[in-house]
Design an enzyme around this catalytic site. Structure first.
Site, PDB file in Angstrom:
ATOM      1  N   ASP A   9       0.844  -1.185   0.000  1.00  0.00           N
ATOM      2  CA  ASP A   9       0.000   0.000   0.000  1.00  0.00           C
ATOM      3  C   ASP A   9       0.885   1.242   0.000  1.00  0.00           C
ATOM      4  O   ASP A   9       1.950   1.247   0.616  1.00  0.00           O
ATOM      5  CB  ASP A   9      -0.921   0.044   1.219  1.00  0.00           C
ATOM      6  CG  ASP A   9      -1.979   1.136   1.097  1.00  0.00           C
ATOM      7  OD1 ASP A   9      -2.701   1.135   0.087  1.00  0.00           O
ATOM      8  OD2 ASP A   9      -2.063   1.991   1.984  1.00  0.00           O
ATOM      9  N   GLY A  10       0.447   2.252  -0.717  1.00  0.00           N
ATOM     10  CA  GLY A  10       1.140   3.530  -0.720  1.00  0.00           C
ATOM     11  C   GLY A  10       0.220   4.587  -0.155  1.00  0.00           C
ATOM     12  O   GLY A  10      -0.965   4.624  -0.485  1.00  0.00           O
ATOM     13  N   GLU A  53       3.299   3.434  -4.170  1.00  0.00           N
ATOM     14  CA  GLU A  53       2.856   2.092  -4.581  1.00  0.00           C
ATOM     15  C   GLU A  53       4.009   1.338  -5.239  1.00  0.00           C
ATOM     16  O   GLU A  53       4.225   0.158  -4.984  1.00  0.00           O
ATOM     17  CB  GLU A  53       1.679   2.179  -5.559  1.00  0.00           C
ATOM     18  CG  GLU A  53       0.365   2.547  -4.912  1.00  0.00           C
ATOM     19  CD  GLU A  53      -0.221   1.432  -4.056  1.00  0.00           C
ATOM     20  OE1 GLU A  53       0.266   0.287  -4.092  1.00  0.00           O
ATOM     21  OE2 GLU A  53      -1.164   1.728  -3.309  1.00  0.00           O
ATOM     22  N   ASP A  75      -3.531  -2.179  -4.267  1.00  0.00           N
ATOM     23  CA  ASP A  75      -4.788  -1.499  -4.562  1.00  0.00           C
ATOM     24  C   ASP A  75      -4.595  -0.427  -5.636  1.00  0.00           C
ATOM     25  O   ASP A  75      -5.495   0.353  -5.913  1.00  0.00           O
ATOM     26  CB  ASP A  75      -5.431  -0.913  -3.303  1.00  0.00           C
ATOM     27  CG  ASP A  75      -4.604   0.200  -2.680  1.00  0.00           C
ATOM     28  OD1 ASP A  75      -3.504   0.498  -3.176  1.00  0.00           O
ATOM     29  OD2 ASP A  75      -5.068   0.788  -1.677  1.00  0.00           O
ATOM     30  N   HIS A 130      -9.116  -1.100   1.405  1.00  0.00           N
ATOM     31  CA  HIS A 130      -9.978  -1.183   2.587  1.00  0.00           C
ATOM     32  C   HIS A 130     -11.078  -2.232   2.398  1.00  0.00           C
ATOM     33  O   HIS A 130     -12.242  -1.990   2.690  1.00  0.00           O
ATOM     34  CB  HIS A 130     -10.598   0.184   2.903  1.00  0.00           C
ATOM     35  CG  HIS A 130      -9.580   1.264   3.059  1.00  0.00           C
ATOM     36  ND1 HIS A 130      -8.757   1.367   4.175  1.00  0.00           N
ATOM     37  CD2 HIS A 130      -9.193   2.268   2.239  1.00  0.00           C
ATOM     38  CE1 HIS A 130      -7.951   2.393   4.033  1.00  0.00           C
ATOM     39  NE2 HIS A 130      -8.183   2.954   2.862  1.00  0.00           N
ATOM     40  N   ASP A 140      -1.918  -0.615   4.888  1.00  0.00           N
ATOM     41  CA  ASP A 140      -2.428   0.747   4.970  1.00  0.00           C
ATOM     42  C   ASP A 140      -1.992   1.410   6.279  1.00  0.00           C
ATOM     43  O   ASP A 140      -1.571   2.573   6.288  1.00  0.00           O
ATOM     44  CB  ASP A 140      -3.959   0.733   4.862  1.00  0.00           C
ATOM     45  CG  ASP A 140      -4.547   2.128   4.906  1.00  0.00           C
ATOM     46  OD1 ASP A 140      -4.214   2.943   4.036  1.00  0.00           O
ATOM     47  OD2 ASP A 140      -5.324   2.410   5.835  1.00  0.00           O
TER      48      ASP A 140
END
Length: 160
Positions: A9-10, A53, A75, A130, A140
């Site tokens: 996740d970024g 990312e 994501d 999420h 996250d």
């Protein structure tokens, strides 16, 4: 070949001059059949989300010390599509210019990701952010806390 799952996740605040960070969780099973977890994160003073990312994916792949079959979950639709739809290959052939004849953003990071991917069989998988998956949520948390932390590094490639 060892199978490894990497979640990424970024985090960025939508502002290139704002803080950001990445979070990566690496899951693997050793020769004894025991599952292990490694976590990585880093915050930056100035950054963009796509850069984070890419960094999250790079860090996960660079952490592998032998060739593996990898499922890399992100994501970022952009990151996943760039590999699954062979954009990278066309960028290489076009000297890092996209279909609109504009320079590709962050070519140094894309090249680093290509290099990190080399010894592995990598499957890039898009996941909805999420979505309740505990590993997605952990990434996250790592990315956000790194972005909000006081120990932030300068991002040397922010202008690339």
């Amino acid at each position: 070949m060892t199978k490894v799952t990497i979640y990424t996740d970024g985090a960025a605040r939508g502002n290139p001059d704002g803080p950001g960070g990445y979070g990566t969780v690496l899951l693997y099973v050793d020769a004894k059949g025991e599952e292990h977890i490694r976590e990585y994160s880093r915050g930056y003073k100035k950054t963009t989300n796509n850069r984070m990312e890419l960094m999250a994916a790079i860090v996960g792949l660079e952490a592998l010390n032998r060739p593996c079959e990898v499922e890399l979950h992100s994501d970022s639709k952009y990151l996943v599509d760039a590999f699954n739809q062979y954009w990278i290959d066309s960028w290489l052939k076009k000297n890092w210019v996209n279909s609109q004849k504009k320079p590709v953003k962050n070519p140094d990071l894309w090249k680093r990701l290509l290099k990190a991917k080399q010894p592995h069989q990598v499957h890039f998988i898009w996941v909805k952010g999420h979505d309740g998956n505990r590993w997605n949520e952990r990434c996250d948390q790592l990315a956000t806390s790194a972005a909000d932390g006081s120990d932030l590094a300068e991002d040397p490639g922010i202008n690339s």
